[in-house]
Design a protein around this motif. Structure first.
Motif, PDB file in Angstrom:
ATOM      1  N   ASP A 170       0.809  -1.225   0.000  1.00  0.00           N
ATOM      2  CA  ASP A 170       0.000   0.000   0.000  1.00  0.00           C
ATOM      3  C   ASP A 170       0.841   1.274   0.000  1.00  0.00           C
ATOM      4  O   ASP A 170       0.296   2.375  -0.146  1.00  0.00           O
ATOM      5  CB  ASP A 170      -0.927   0.014   1.231  1.00  0.00           C
ATOM      6  CG  ASP A 170      -2.014  -1.043   1.125  1.00  0.00           C
ATOM      7  OD1 ASP A 170      -2.284  -1.493  -0.010  1.00  0.00           O
ATOM      8  OD2 ASP A 170      -2.587  -1.424   2.169  1.00  0.00           O
ATOM      9  N   ASP A 171       2.180   1.148   0.155  1.00  0.00           N
ATOM     10  CA  ASP A 171       3.037   2.340   0.127  1.00  0.00           C
ATOM     11  C   ASP A 171       2.919   3.075  -1.202  1.00  0.00           C
ATOM     12  O   ASP A 171       3.108   4.293  -1.259  1.00  0.00           O
ATOM     13  CB  ASP A 171       4.503   1.966   0.364  1.00  0.00           C
ATOM     14  CG  ASP A 171       4.768   1.579   1.807  1.00  0.00           C
ATOM     15  OD1 ASP A 171       3.933   1.906   2.667  1.00  0.00           O
ATOM     16  OD2 ASP A 171       5.804   0.949   2.072  1.00  0.00           O
ATOM     17  N   VAL A 172       2.635   2.350  -2.298  1.00  0.00           N
ATOM     18  CA  VAL A 172       2.553   2.994  -3.612  1.00  0.00           C
ATOM     19  C   VAL A 172       1.327   3.895  -3.703  1.00  0.00           C
ATOM     20  O   VAL A 172       1.229   4.718  -4.620  1.00  0.00           O
ATOM     21  CB  VAL A 172       2.527   1.949  -4.754  1.00  0.00           C
ATOM     22  CG1 VAL A 172       3.775   1.087  -4.723  1.00  0.00           C
ATOM     23  CG2 VAL A 172       1.274   1.092  -4.696  1.00  0.00           C
ATOM     24  N   LEU A 173       0.391   3.759  -2.773  1.00  0.00           N
ATOM     25  CA  LEU A 173      -0.814   4.589  -2.770  1.00  0.00           C
ATOM     26  C   LEU A 173      -0.691   5.784  -1.830  1.00  0.00           C
ATOM     27  O   LEU A 173      -1.638   6.547  -1.654  1.00  0.00           O
ATOM     28  CB  LEU A 173      -2.034   3.738  -2.378  1.00  0.00           C
ATOM     29  CG  LEU A 173      -2.287   2.511  -3.270  1.00  0.00           C
ATOM     30  CD1 LEU A 173      -3.484   1.734  -2.770  1.00  0.00           C
ATOM     31  CD2 LEU A 173      -2.495   2.939  -4.723  1.00  0.00           C
ATOM     32  N   LYS A 174       0.488   5.950  -1.213  1.00  0.00           N
ATOM     33  CA  LYS A 174       0.714   7.122  -0.364  1.00  0.00           C
ATOM     34  C   LYS A 174       0.679   8.395  -1.196  1.00  0.00           C
ATOM     35  O   LYS A 174       1.191   8.446  -2.313  1.00  0.00           O
ATOM     36  CB  LYS A 174       2.097   7.034   0.308  1.00  0.00           C
ATOM     37  CG  LYS A 174       2.170   6.177   1.544  1.00  0.00           C
ATOM     38  CD  LYS A 174       3.576   6.304   2.137  1.00  0.00           C
ATOM     39  CE  LYS A 174       3.742   5.538   3.418  1.00  0.00           C
ATOM     40  NZ  LYS A 174       5.118   5.677   3.964  1.00  0.00           N
ATOM     41  N   LYS A 175       0.092   9.450  -0.621  1.00  0.00           N
ATOM     42  CA  LYS A 175       0.128  10.757  -1.264  1.00  0.00           C
ATOM     43  C   LYS A 175       1.539  11.356  -1.136  1.00  0.00           C
ATOM     44  O   LYS A 175       2.215  11.157  -0.121  1.00  0.00           O
ATOM     45  CB  LYS A 175      -0.876  11.705  -0.612  1.00  0.00           C
ATOM     46  CG  LYS A 175      -2.329  11.279  -0.777  1.00  0.00           C
ATOM     47  CD  LYS A 175      -2.843  11.563  -2.167  1.00  0.00           C
ATOM     48  CE  LYS A 175      -4.352  11.321  -2.246  1.00  0.00           C
ATOM     49  NZ  LYS A 175      -4.874  11.555  -3.608  1.00  0.00           N
ATOM     50  N   VAL A 176       1.971  12.069  -2.152  1.00  0.00           N
ATOM     51  CA  VAL A 176       3.282  12.717  -2.121  1.00  0.00           C
ATOM     52  C   VAL A 176       3.391  13.661  -0.926  1.00  0.00           C
ATOM     53  O   VAL A 176       4.460  13.806  -0.326  1.00  0.00           O
ATOM     54  CB  VAL A 176       3.528  13.473  -3.444  1.00  0.00           C
ATOM     55  CG1 VAL A 176       4.737  14.389  -3.336  1.00  0.00           C
ATOM     56  CG2 VAL A 176       3.719  12.489  -4.592  1.00  0.00           C
ATOM     57  N   SER A 177       2.290  14.283  -0.538  1.00  0.00           N
ATOM     58  CA  SER A 177       2.310  15.270   0.536  1.00  0.00           C
ATOM     59  C   SER A 177       2.741  14.688   1.875  1.00  0.00           C
ATOM     60  O   SER A 177       3.201  15.431   2.752  1.00  0.00           O
ATOM     61  CB  SER A 177       0.932  15.919   0.685  1.00  0.00           C
ATOM     62  OG  SER A 177      -0.060  14.932   0.941  1.00  0.00           O
ATOM     63  N   VAL A 178       2.601  13.369   2.077  1.00  0.00           N
ATOM     64  CA  VAL A 178       2.953  12.756   3.363  1.00  0.00           C
ATOM     65  C   VAL A 178       4.316  12.081   3.332  1.00  0.00           C
ATOM     66  O   VAL A 178       4.749  11.509   4.333  1.00  0.00           O
ATOM     67  CB  VAL A 178       1.874  11.735   3.810  1.00  0.00           C
ATOM     68  CG1 VAL A 178       0.524  12.399   3.896  1.00  0.00           C
ATOM     69  CG2 VAL A 178       1.823  10.521   2.881  1.00  0.00           C
ATOM     70  N   LEU A 179       5.007  12.144   2.199  1.00  0.00           N
ATOM     71  CA  LEU A 179       6.303  11.469   2.098  1.00  0.00           C
ATOM     72  C   LEU A 179       7.382  12.244   2.843  1.00  0.00           C
ATOM     73  O   LEU A 179       7.376  13.474   2.882  1.00  0.00           O
ATOM     74  CB  LEU A 179       6.717  11.320   0.629  1.00  0.00           C
ATOM     75  CG  LEU A 179       5.820  10.474  -0.281  1.00  0.00           C
ATOM     76  CD1 LEU A 179       6.411  10.415  -1.687  1.00  0.00           C
ATOM     77  CD2 LEU A 179       5.628   9.068   0.275  1.00  0.00           C
ATOM     78  N   SER A 180       8.325  11.515   3.421  1.00  0.00           N
ATOM     79  CA  SER A 180       9.489  12.134   4.057  1.00  0.00           C
ATOM     80  C   SER A 180      10.479  12.586   2.984  1.00  0.00           C
ATOM     81  O   SER A 180      10.336  12.260   1.793  1.00  0.00           O
ATOM     82  CB  SER A 180      10.170  11.139   4.992  1.00  0.00           C
ATOM     83  OG  SER A 180      10.733  10.063   4.244  1.00  0.00           O
ATOM     84  N   GLY A 181      11.513  13.324   3.416  1.00  0.00           N
ATOM     85  CA  GLY A 181      12.537  13.766   2.474  1.00  0.00           C
ATOM     86  C   GLY A 181      13.228  12.598   1.792  1.00  0.00           C
ATOM     87  O   GLY A 181      13.475  12.616   0.584  1.00  0.00           O
ATOM     88  N   GLY A 182      13.539  11.542   2.571  1.00  0.00           N
ATOM     89  CA  GLY A 182      14.185  10.374   1.985  1.00  0.00           C
ATOM     90  C   GLY A 182      13.298   9.657   0.988  1.00  0.00           C
ATOM     91  O   GLY A 182      13.763   9.184  -0.055  1.00  0.00           O
TER      92      GLY A 182
END
Length: 682
Positions: free
Chosen positions: A434-446
């Protein structure tokens, strides 16, 4: 100074670490390592007292002063850079305020007894101010700010006008100026150029403060620390020495643990077989019970599963022409500020060039020009045959769409790649399930850095232009990126302040110095030991022979040359050309030979990758032997090329020094007129 005993911490139901215990002694320099998400920053917050552990305790010595540099900081507004830096010395400021108040009171006090007490207090404050270094506070602040890259004109700028990277430098300056007992530094090198990083490294080596450091810069850790603490799968493991010593010791411990695990496993299996064979025999009942009790009590050795790391390789790109990118008489200005004027640069197929220079020198601007992101204001840029450029830069984070998912971003450049193959590729960059469905807005810098690298891979470029690609990547991920770039068959130009990364990838360094560019063979260590001192030597006589006639500031205008002097100078130039031509011809010949052998090596690699080759065992062995011979030949030719390049440099230095010994030795950069050519050394 600090004693941590049995500390554990949970985030929700997830256990970050448990039963962590360690001590920090005065003056110690400790590296805290672990992959992203293991709890390093959380442990810092517990040491600072900003977060309570779920179990265990943290004991601190009385009066201990802690200084913390986080990864993100929003400073107060309304102050200049210098005043904000000095504001951290609060005790000094308090002493000064009290002294000012006493001065005012003494001027109007008429009671002799009260005046005497106030005068004694003032003397005490004077001694305290001297002890705290209050008299040279501004001088120390200016020195630290200068070391971190601030110019004199920056000191009066308002803090709110600084970019995020410069704000972090300012907060680091405030922290160093406060001289706490223990410095907690979370990625202090992320926003530094190489010059500032080296200055910080030297400063931290000599500071009396103890240091606990989180960093993904291997060379920085190796230089500074004498002890490594690793957070790994919820436990803390300690190692003596720097990062390289940690790797060796960890490998040794792993081998011992695996051997112990195998021995214990074999012994348990042997007991279990004995129990199974003799469970029903009355004459063996006592022995069976003894072994059962032993198996119940034995503390079983467990082998920890490896943590997930980025795993990828750049696909073999289509082959480009020999001349990949070229600048001719290139100039770039922003308004009235000129960054480059009249520079020439040739990037050839297979080049691996690291761009070096201080912040503001124009490294990123030059990379953007090559990538086509920034237009030239003068001159021209030529792109070679079948050149496909892949450009990575930090500002690309802003181009990621916050409301898109990871899968949406990757699909936008995936072409006709199937969804299953795309998900597999994302999985190699740790976007699984399900990580591929994460919104870009919640991603960390890494995570954003990994996503941009994944998109770059999908574009299949044969030229990579990379601006600080290792920022926000942990050391294992950097290792994977290094291996992928080492195996990449195309051309690479990159900017990095990670010396280990530069040394592993670069085969040439392009140094930006005073608006000109200089191209040298080798990696960062070669530049430091061989080439850097040549840039610092005064220019040779040829500067006045072929310059534009302008007189540098503070230098008297030269006397007008007579016909005899001009004729002599022309003879010198002709003689110098005759002397250097054999070396230049040799360098050109060696470059051609290297390219031919590399082409042969490429053809052999294609044949060795074909399964049909191995149907004939003799053919496969002969191809492998030929491949080895080609590799040895390339190594030999490269060594000869380096010797010829060094000889040409020495000739240029010695020749002009002999012609005009009063001006001292110099380099021949001005002969090139600001030009940089791959393989010429300057």
């Amino acid at each position: 100074m600090i004693a941590v005993r049995g500390v554990s911490k949970f985030l929700g139901k997830k256990e970050l670490f448990s039963n962590v215990s360690f001590h920090i002694q005065p003056g110690e320099k400790i590296g805290l390592i672990g992959v992203n998400g293991t709890g390093k920053t959380t442990l810092f917050h517990i040491l600072l007292g900003e977060m309570e552990p779920d179990t265990g305790s943290v004991a601190k010595s009385k009066g201990l002063r802690l200084g913390y540099l986080p990864q993100h900081w929003t400073p107060l507004k309304g102050k200049s850079v210098l005043m904000h830096a000095m504001d951290t010395a609060r005790e000094v400021n308090a002493v000064r305020l009290e002294m000012e108040s006493l001065q005012t009171s003494l001027a109007v006090e008429i009671d002799p007894e009260r005046s005497s007490r106030m005068a004694m207090r003032y003397d005490h404050l004077l001694e305290r101010l001297e002890h705290l270094g209050g008299y040279d506070l501004e001088a120390r602040a200016c020195k630290i700010l200068s070391g971190l890259g601030f110019k004199e004109t920056d000191l009066i700028r308002q803090v709110e006008t600084l970019s995020g990277g410069w704000i972090m430098r300012l907060e680091l300056a405030r922290l160093l100026l406060s001289e706490p007992d223990l410095l907690l530094l979370d990625e202090p090198t992320n926003h530094l150029d190489l010059d500032s990083l080296l200055w910080l490294e030297e400063y931290l080596l000599t500071t009396a403060s103890a240091i606990m450091l989180v960093s993904h810069d291997r060379a920085f850790i190796n230089t500074l620390v004498g002890r490594i603490m690793e957070l790994h799968q919820g436990s803390l493991h300690e190692y003596t020495g720097n990062y390289d010593a940690y790797l060796e010791e960890k490998e040794r411990r792993t081998q011992i643990l695996e051997a112990s695990f195998r021995n214990q496993h074999d012994r348990i299996k042997q007991m279990e077989r004995f129990i199974d064979r003799n469970r029903c025999r009355k004459d063996r009942a006592r022995q069976v019970q003894s072994r059962l009790k032993f198996l119940e009590k034995i503390e079983r050795i467990e082998i920890a599963h490896g943590e997930a790391h980025v795993a990828f390789a750049f696909p073999d790109p289509p082959r480009s022409g020999r001349r990949v990118l070229e600048l001719r008489g290139a100039g770039k200005s922003f308004g009235e500020q000129s960054v480059y004027s009249g520079i020439d640069l040739l990037v050839e197929r297979g080049d691996r060039i690291a761009f070096l220079g201080p912040n503001g020198a124009g490294k990123s601007t030059l990379l953007k020009i090559l990538a086509g992101v920034e237009p030239l204001t003068a001159g021209e840029k030529l792109v070679g045959h079948q050149v496909s450029i892949g450009y990575y830069a930090q500002h690309q984070w802003e181009q990621l769409k916050d409301d898109w998912t990871v899968l949406d971003e990757a699909s936008s450049v995936a072409g006709d790649l199937s969804q299953s193959n795309l998900r597999n590729l994302l999985g190699s960059f740790l976007f699984r399930g399900d990580d591929v469905l994460k919104k870009v807005s919640v991603l960390s810098g890494g995570e954003k850095a990994r996503l941009i690298l994944c998109k770059l891979l999908l574009q299949r470029p044969n030229v990579l232009l990379l601006d600080e690609p290792t920022n926000h990547l942990d050391i294992p991920s950097r290792d994977v990126l290094e291996r992928a770039l080492e195996a990449f068959a195309g051309t690479i130009c990159f900017i990095s302040h990670d010396r280990h990364f530069i040394d592993r990838i670069a085969e040439k360094v392009l140094v930006i110095h005073g608006g000109t560019i200089h191209l040298f063979p080798g990696n960062y260590q070669d530049y430091q030991s061989i080439w850097k001192k040549r840039l610092e030597i005064p220019s040779p006589l040829v500067e006045s022979l072929e310059g534009d006639g302008s007189v540098p500031e503070g230098r008297d205008a030269p006397a007008r040359k007579g016909a005899g002097q001009k004729r002599l100078e022309a003879e010198w130039r002709n003689e110098f050309y005759r002397l250097k031509k054999p070396l230049q011809d040799s360098i050109t010949r060696l470059e051609t030979l290297v390219e031919n052998v590399q082409d042969q090596l490429h053809s052999l690699a294609i044949r060795l990758a074909d399964p049909a080759t191995y149907q004939d065992g003799n053919l496969a062995q002969e191809l492998q032997r030929e491949y080895q011979r080609c590799q040895e030949r390339i190594q030999q030719l490269t060594g000869e090329w380096e010797q010829a390049s060094l000889a040409l440099e020495e000739l240029e230095l010695d020749y002009w020094k002999d012609k005009n010994p009063l001006r001292g030795a110099g380099n021949a950069d001005s002969l090139q007129g600001g030009q940089a050519r791959a393989g010429t050394g300057s």
